[in-house]
Design a protein around this motif. Structure first.
Motif, PDB file in Angstrom:
ATOM      1  N   ALA A  78       0.838  -1.193  -0.055  1.00 33.44           N
ATOM      2  CA  ALA A  78      -0.097   0.077  -0.136  1.00 33.44           C
ATOM      3  C   ALA A  78       0.741   1.225  -0.010  1.00 33.44           C
ATOM      4  CB  ALA A  78      -0.809  -0.065   1.244  1.00 33.44           C
ATOM      5  N   PHE A  79       1.961   1.137   0.845  1.00 33.40           N
ATOM      6  CA  PHE A  79       2.634   2.315   0.811  1.00 33.40           C
ATOM      7  C   PHE A  79       3.262   2.829  -0.405  1.00 33.40           C
ATOM      8  CE2 PHE A  79       5.059  -1.090   2.369  1.00 33.40           C
ATOM      9  CZ  PHE A  79       6.429  -1.037   1.592  1.00 33.40           C
ATOM     10  N   TRP A  80       3.891   1.799  -1.116  1.00 29.72           N
ATOM     11  CA  TRP A  80       4.383   1.997  -2.463  1.00 29.72           C
ATOM     12  C   TRP A  80       3.453   2.606  -3.483  1.00 29.72           C
ATOM     13  CZ3 TRP A  80       4.255  -1.064  -7.044  1.00 29.72           C
ATOM     14  CH2 TRP A  80       5.165  -0.663  -8.321  1.00 29.72           C
ATOM     15  N   VAL A  81       2.122   2.084  -3.333  1.00 32.52           N
ATOM     16  CA  VAL A  81       1.369   2.853  -4.364  1.00 32.52           C
ATOM     17  C   VAL A  81       1.016   4.120  -3.844  1.00 32.52           C
ATOM     18  CG1 VAL A  81      -1.367   2.561  -5.005  1.00 32.52           C
ATOM     19  CG2 VAL A  81       0.044   0.340  -4.621  1.00 32.52           C
TER      20      VAL A  81
ATOM     21  N   LEU B   2      -5.667   3.628  -0.800  1.00 28.81           N
ATOM     22  CA  LEU B   2      -6.497   2.452  -0.012  1.00 28.81           C
ATOM     23  C   LEU B   2      -7.571   1.721  -0.906  1.00 28.81           C
ATOM     24  CD1 LEU B   2      -7.370   4.263   3.518  1.00 28.81           C
ATOM     25  CD2 LEU B   2      -6.203   2.137   2.996  1.00 28.81           C
ATOM     26  N   THR B   3      -8.313   2.476  -1.535  1.00 29.55           N
ATOM     27  CA  THR B   3      -9.177   1.790  -2.546  1.00 29.55           C
ATOM     28  C   THR B   3      -8.403   0.681  -3.572  1.00 29.55           C
ATOM     29  OG1 THR B   3     -10.500   3.899  -2.639  1.00 29.55           O
ATOM     30  CG2 THR B   3     -11.186   2.207  -4.020  1.00 29.55           C
ATOM     31  N   ILE B   4      -7.263   1.170  -3.859  1.00 27.50           N
ATOM     32  CA  ILE B   4      -6.634   0.248  -5.052  1.00 27.50           C
ATOM     33  C   ILE B   4      -6.037  -1.086  -4.193  1.00 27.50           C
ATOM     34  CG2 ILE B   4      -4.486  -0.144  -6.016  1.00 27.50           C
ATOM     35  CD1 ILE B   4      -4.621   2.701  -7.125  1.00 27.50           C
ATOM     36  N   VAL B   5      -5.590  -0.746  -3.254  1.00 27.15           N
ATOM     37  CA  VAL B   5      -5.122  -2.147  -2.300  1.00 27.15           C
ATOM     38  C   VAL B   5      -6.035  -2.808  -1.726  1.00 27.15           C
ATOM     39  CG1 VAL B   5      -2.636  -1.212  -2.198  1.00 27.15           C
ATOM     40  CG2 VAL B   5      -4.508  -0.487  -0.131  1.00 27.15           C
ATOM     41  N   SER B   6      -7.521  -2.078  -1.338  1.00 25.56           N
ATOM     42  CA  SER B   6      -8.314  -2.915  -0.708  1.00 25.56           C
ATOM     43  C   SER B   6      -9.547  -3.429  -1.560  1.00 25.56           C
ATOM     44  CB  SER B   6      -8.933  -2.105   0.716  1.00 25.56           C
ATOM     45  OG  SER B   6      -9.773  -1.073  -0.070  1.00 25.56           O
ATOM     46  N   ILE B   7      -9.502  -3.199  -2.618  1.00 28.09           N
ATOM     47  CA  ILE B   7     -10.636  -3.425  -3.629  1.00 28.09           C
ATOM     48  C   ILE B   7     -10.797  -4.973  -3.823  1.00 28.09           C
ATOM     49  CG2 ILE B   7      -9.662  -3.176  -5.885  1.00 28.09           C
ATOM     50  CD1 ILE B   7     -12.098  -1.743  -6.836  1.00 28.09           C
ATOM     51  N   SER B   8      -9.654  -5.773  -3.970  1.00 29.26           N
ATOM     52  CA  SER B   8      -9.628  -7.234  -4.438  1.00 29.26           C
ATOM     53  C   SER B   8     -10.502  -8.093  -3.684  1.00 29.26           C
ATOM     54  CB  SER B   8      -8.225  -7.811  -4.137  1.00 29.26           C
ATOM     55  OG  SER B   8      -7.509  -7.192  -5.354  1.00 29.26           O
ATOM     56  N   ALA B   9     -10.488  -7.928  -2.231  1.00 23.80           N
ATOM     57  CA  ALA B   9     -11.440  -8.891  -1.319  1.00 23.80           C
ATOM     58  C   ALA B   9     -12.803  -8.485  -1.775  1.00 23.80           C
ATOM     59  CB  ALA B   9     -11.144  -8.754   0.005  1.00 23.80           C
ATOM     60  N   MET B  10     -13.345  -7.356  -1.866  1.00 25.52           N
ATOM     61  CA  MET B  10     -14.623  -6.953  -2.306  1.00 25.52           C
ATOM     62  C   MET B  10     -14.955  -7.673  -3.663  1.00 25.52           C
ATOM     63  SD  MET B  10     -16.569  -5.699  -0.326  1.00 25.52           S
ATOM     64  CE  MET B  10     -16.610  -4.586   1.088  1.00 25.52           C
ATOM     65  N   PHE B  11     -14.148  -7.490  -4.482  1.00 23.37           N
ATOM     66  CA  PHE B  11     -14.519  -7.982  -5.959  1.00 23.37           C
ATOM     67  C   PHE B  11     -14.747  -9.223  -5.985  1.00 23.37           C
ATOM     68  CE2 PHE B  11     -12.421  -9.971  -9.380  1.00 23.37           C
ATOM     69  CZ  PHE B  11     -13.309  -9.801 -10.496  1.00 23.37           C
ATOM     70  N   LEU B  12     -13.615 -10.281  -5.051  1.00 27.06           N
ATOM     71  CA  LEU B  12     -13.621 -11.348  -5.216  1.00 27.06           C
ATOM     72  C   LEU B  12     -14.857 -12.159  -4.453  1.00 27.06           C
ATOM     73  CD1 LEU B  12      -9.679 -12.272  -4.628  1.00 27.06           C
ATOM     74  CD2 LEU B  12     -10.932 -12.668  -6.707  1.00 27.06           C
ATOM     75  N   THR B  13     -15.133 -11.475  -3.146  1.00 27.97           N
ATOM     76  CA  THR B  13     -16.394 -12.042  -2.640  1.00 27.97           C
ATOM     77  C   THR B  13     -17.614 -11.727  -3.409  1.00 27.97           C
ATOM     78  OG1 THR B  13     -15.201 -11.270  -0.645  1.00 27.97           O
ATOM     79  CG2 THR B  13     -17.548 -11.606  -0.480  1.00 27.97           C
ATOM     80  N   ALA B  14     -17.528 -10.616  -4.062  1.00 32.28           N
ATOM     81  CA  ALA B  14     -18.771 -10.306  -4.546  1.00 32.28           C
ATOM     82  C   ALA B  14     -19.060 -11.417  -5.989  1.00 32.28           C
ATOM     83  CB  ALA B  14     -18.905  -8.739  -5.453  1.00 32.28           C
ATOM     84  N   ARG B  15     -17.865 -11.566  -6.616  1.00 29.56           N
ATOM     85  CA  ARG B  15     -17.972 -12.542  -7.790  1.00 29.56           C
ATOM     86  C   ARG B  15     -18.071 -13.638  -7.407  1.00 29.56           C
ATOM     87  NH1 ARG B  15     -14.257 -16.009  -9.534  1.00 29.56           N
ATOM     88  NH2 ARG B  15     -14.322 -16.438 -11.976  1.00 29.56           N
ATOM     89  N   TYR B  16     -17.597 -14.264  -6.180  1.00 32.17           N
ATOM     90  CA  TYR B  16     -17.756 -15.784  -5.812  1.00 32.17           C
ATOM     91  C   TYR B  16     -19.214 -16.015  -5.302  1.00 32.17           C
ATOM     92  CZ  TYR B  16     -17.029 -20.133  -2.972  1.00 32.17           C
ATOM     93  OH  TYR B  16     -17.115 -21.265  -2.697  1.00 32.17           O
ATOM     94  N   SER B  17     -19.745 -14.844  -4.790  1.00 34.48           N
ATOM     95  CA  SER B  17     -21.090 -15.028  -4.126  1.00 34.48           C
ATOM     96  C   SER B  17     -22.104 -14.951  -5.368  1.00 34.48           C
ATOM     97  CB  SER B  17     -21.345 -14.060  -2.933  1.00 34.48           C
ATOM     98  OG  SER B  17     -22.392 -13.113  -3.144  1.00 34.48           O
ATOM     99  N   MET B  18     -21.758 -13.980  -6.280  1.00 35.60           N
ATOM    100  CA  MET B  18     -22.679 -14.011  -7.448  1.00 35.60           C
ATOM    101  C   MET B  18     -22.810 -15.328  -8.095  1.00 35.60           C
ATOM    102  SD  MET B  18     -24.559 -11.706  -8.695  1.00 35.60           S
ATOM    103  CE  MET B  18     -25.632 -11.030 -10.098  1.00 35.60           C
ATOM    104  N   LEU B  19     -21.405 -15.982  -8.413  1.00 39.06           N
ATOM    105  CA  LEU B  19     -21.384 -17.158  -9.030  1.00 39.06           C
ATOM    106  C   LEU B  19     -22.302 -18.241  -8.377  1.00 39.06           C
ATOM    107  CD1 LEU B  19     -17.898 -17.863 -10.120  1.00 39.06           C
ATOM    108  CD2 LEU B  19     -19.752 -17.581 -11.410  1.00 39.06           C
ATOM    109  N   THR B  20     -22.224 -18.292  -6.968  1.00 39.03           N
ATOM    110  CA  THR B  20     -22.992 -19.395  -6.215  1.00 39.03           C
ATOM    111  C   THR B  20     -24.459 -19.109  -6.496  1.00 39.03           C
ATOM    112  OG1 THR B  20     -21.302 -19.053  -4.522  1.00 39.03           O
ATOM    113  CG2 THR B  20     -23.078 -20.415  -4.019  1.00 39.03           C
ATOM    114  N   VAL B  21     -24.867 -17.894  -6.302  1.00 38.00           N
ATOM    115  CA  VAL B  21     -26.204 -17.579  -6.631  1.00 38.00           C
ATOM    116  C   VAL B  21     -26.740 -17.974  -7.784  1.00 38.00           C
ATOM    117  CG1 VAL B  21     -27.924 -15.669  -6.631  1.00 38.00           C
ATOM    118  CG2 VAL B  21     -26.333 -15.921  -4.599  1.00 38.00           C
ATOM    119  N   LEU B  22     -25.999 -17.548  -8.827  1.00 41.74           N
ATOM    120  CA  LEU B  22     -26.301 -17.739 -10.314  1.00 41.74           C
ATOM    121  C   LEU B  22     -26.699 -19.322 -10.527  1.00 41.74           C
ATOM    122  CD1 LEU B  22     -24.502 -15.222 -12.267  1.00 41.74           C
ATOM    123  CD2 LEU B  22     -26.944 -15.039 -12.154  1.00 41.74           C
ATOM    124  N   GLY B  23     -25.821 -20.203  -9.649  1.00 39.94           N
ATOM    125  CA  GLY B  23     -25.929 -21.581  -9.982  1.00 39.94           C
ATOM    126  C   GLY B  23     -27.311 -22.351  -9.261  1.00 39.94           C
TER     127      GLY B  23
END
Lengths: 289, 324
Positions: free
Chosen positions: B147-150, B197-218
């Motif tokens: 994060a500090f490097w970004v 902060l957004t750049i370094v913390s967005i991944s967890a949100m994205f992965l959670t949303a994607r994974y949970s959406m995949l589960t629901v779509l099935g």
């Protein structure tokens, strides 16, 4: 923060020995090149990183390909030797975390009952403590050294692996071959060491690689905050000095700030790629029937 | 349900107690004189009599368990001690810094949630295609950067070279803006740290949303909805997204707990005068009581957020309520 497992659509039928994916190859190449520099640091680095070998703040030239820092040390040589420190800290901390995590996971998942309840509550407590402030507090009190960082990072990072290994051990423990071994009179220790431990190795490797990636990032943060080993410079400490000397205010940022960060990112990303590829074969939850 | 919550509350109270015990024991377990961690480097200049006076003042001559009892009592009453480096009660110092961090991390949390969920849902909808794999790789990359490097790179690019945003701080020093221009000045200073902060913390949100959406779509009810001929976009937004948001809401609440811990390195890079920067200043000044107070606040926030999840989740998801 634990991310949910990533699932990619698996190929229709995987053959027995799957061909490594592009992701795996990229990961191995990234980590491999850094590891090469770390192992052969004395031959790769043109100068002694602890000696002033040029004028302060020299721009990149044929003599110093990444220029020099505020006291005339060769930045490229610092980077190469920094790879050693960053990798060592990452791997050792991950080793501590994986060993404790596996031990706890085996005991918890095999014996269950009171031991399990106690160990898992401990895990809950560790996971509920704020990671970085805890590390900063411990590092500040214990004093900055590589050993401190390894122990501190290792002691705080075993919680996650222990949970994963525990659930695997629970599912393995219910299989017929364990019942058969017990029926043949095998003791608890023998069952754990001979029959359960081998089954967890694949997952252990995944957890180890992930812990190493996390430990390298954490080490860089601690070093950047000035809590790193003052004698052994890591990539994080190079950036600490760059920040302290306001390197990003001058043109120096292109060769003093960018390279160490790229090295950290490459290593962590490479390890993440490797863990990601291994996980598909090691984590039973991700294997589609 | 009540029993579960009582048990959980007890468990989180235990976490707090352990954090406090750690705080209490660390200076005393280090072998040296705990006094050294209270008065800092001044210890060399004190006469033995002065040391004894301070020891008595801080109750360091009492038995350990009495000391621990006193410490717990003080913290519960909101007395976090005296900061050596700031020469002020720690409570007062924290009161200034906390709102600043909340502004920074709160904005980043909201931003990373909105962008992360939008991209995650989209990626799940187009799962398995080339773009899905590419996005995954990009987010793994974002998660791998320190994060500090970004932050340092953003400063070098936008503040130093392009000169369009301020380099450091909460507002421009020495200039007294009023009204709207003050808000504008603060907002300008906020852009780069929030982006980092957004750049370094967005991944967890994205992965959670994607994974949970995949589960629901099935799920079967989505297939049923499709077979009824309902428009794909309607299914996506009305049927799938609402359920897929549950794990996202949980992650959001848990993230609220990390508003202080996540800010340490980013506030340090931007000299942003919040609680995170304060923890760094405490490290530099070897101001141990201040450092310990920062740790307690961070722990308390995480614990509070965890409890919030326990209470709020059943309200969001009726299925849990029925079983609870």
């Amino acid at each position: 923060m634990a991310s949910p497992p990533i699932t990619l659509p698996l190929p229709a039928r995987t053959t027995r020995v799957p061909r490594p994916s592009k992701l795996t190859i990229t990961g191995v190449l990234l980590v491999g090149s850094i590891a090469f520099a770390a192992v052969f640091a004395p031959f790769v680095a043109p100068y002694d990183p602890t000696q002033g070998v040029g004028l302060p703040f020299e721009r990149p030239s044929a003599k110093h390909i990444l220029g020099t820092n505020d006291i005339g040390q060769d930045i490229f040589s610092e980077m190469v030797w920094g790879a050693r420190v960053s990798l060592t800290v990452g791997l050792l901390a991950a080793l501590v975390a994986t060993v404790i995590g596996t031990l706890v996971g085996l005991i918890s998942g095999y014996f269950r009952g009171v031991a399990d309840a106690f160990l898992m509550r401990t895990v809950d407590v560790i996971l509920a403590l704020p990671f970085l402030p805890l590390m900063i507090l411990l590092a500040a009190f214990l004093g900055p050294s590589i050993l401190t960082i390894v122990i501190v990072v290792g002691l705080v990072s075993w919680a996650r692996p222990s949970r994963v290994i525990r659930s695997l051990v629970m599912s393995l423990g219910a299989r017929d071959y364990i019942t058969a071994a017990r029926g043949l009179g095998a003791g608890d220790v023998r069952i754990i060491v001979r029959h359960l431990l081998p089954g967890t190795i694949a997952l252990m490797v995944v957890e180890f690689v992930q812990a190493a990636a996390g430990a390298i990032l954490i080490e860089s943060s601690l070093s950047f905050l000035g809590l790193g080993d003052p004698i052994q410079k890591s990539w994080g400490s190079i950036l600490y000095y760059a920040q302290a000397r306001s390197a990003f205010l001058s043109g120096a940022w292109t060769y003093w700030v960018i390279p160490p960060g790229v090295a950290i990112t490459m290593t962590v990303l490479g390890l993440a790629f490797i863990a990601f590829s291994l996980e598909r074969f090691a984590n039973p939850r991700l294997v589609k029937r | 349900m009540v029993r579960v919550i009582t048990a959980k509350t007890g468990q989180y109270a235990l976490v707090l107690l352990i954090a406090l015990a750690l705080n209490f024991l660390l200076p005393r377990a280090m072998g040296g004189d705990p006094l050294q961690f209270i008065v800092g480097e001044d210890i060399g200049r004190l006469t033995p009599e002065e040391r004894d006076t301070i020891r008595r003042e801080y109750g360091l001559d009492l038995p350990l368990y009495t000391q621990f009892g006193n410490y717990l009592g003080d913290v519960l009453q909101g007395d976090l001690g005296w900061s050596i480096s700031k020469k002020a009660p720690i409570g007062d110092v924290l009161k200034q810094r906390i709102p600043i961090t909340l502004l920074l991390t709160g904005s980043a949390l909201v931003l990373s949630t909105i962008i992360g969920v939008a991209l995650g849902a989209f990626a799940a909808w187009r799962r398995g295609r080339r773009s899905d794999v590419a996005t995954l790789t990009v987010f793994m990359f974002l998660e791998s950067m320190p994060a500090f490097w970004v932050g340092m790179l953003l400063i070098a690019i936008f503040s130093v070279n392009l000169r369009i945003l301020p380099i450091f701080g909460f507002e421009t020093p020495y200039i007294r803006y009023e009204g709207l221009s003050k808000v504008g000045d603060i907002a300008k200073h906020l852009i780069l740290p929030v982006t980092t902060l957004t750049i370094v913390s967005i991944s967890a949100m994205f992965l959670t949303a994607r994974y949970s959406m995949l589960t629901v779509l099935g799920e079967d009810y989505i297939t049923v909805a499709r077979s009824k001929g309902i428009h794909e976009r309607w299914i996506l937004f009305r049927h799938a997204l609402r359920n897929a948001l549950l794990p996202v809401a949980t992650l959001f609440m848990l993230r609220v707990g990390f508003v202080f811990s996540g800010a340490v390195v980013v506030e340090t890079v931007f000299s942003y005068p919040g609680l995170g920067r304060l923890i760094f200043e405490a490290v530099v000044a070897r101001d141990y009581p201040l450092l310990q107070a920062g740790f307690i606040i961070a722990t308390f926030t995480v614990v509070a957020a965890n409890l919030l999840v326990e209470f709020v989740y059943p309200m969001l998801d009726p299925r849990v309520r029925a079983h609870g």
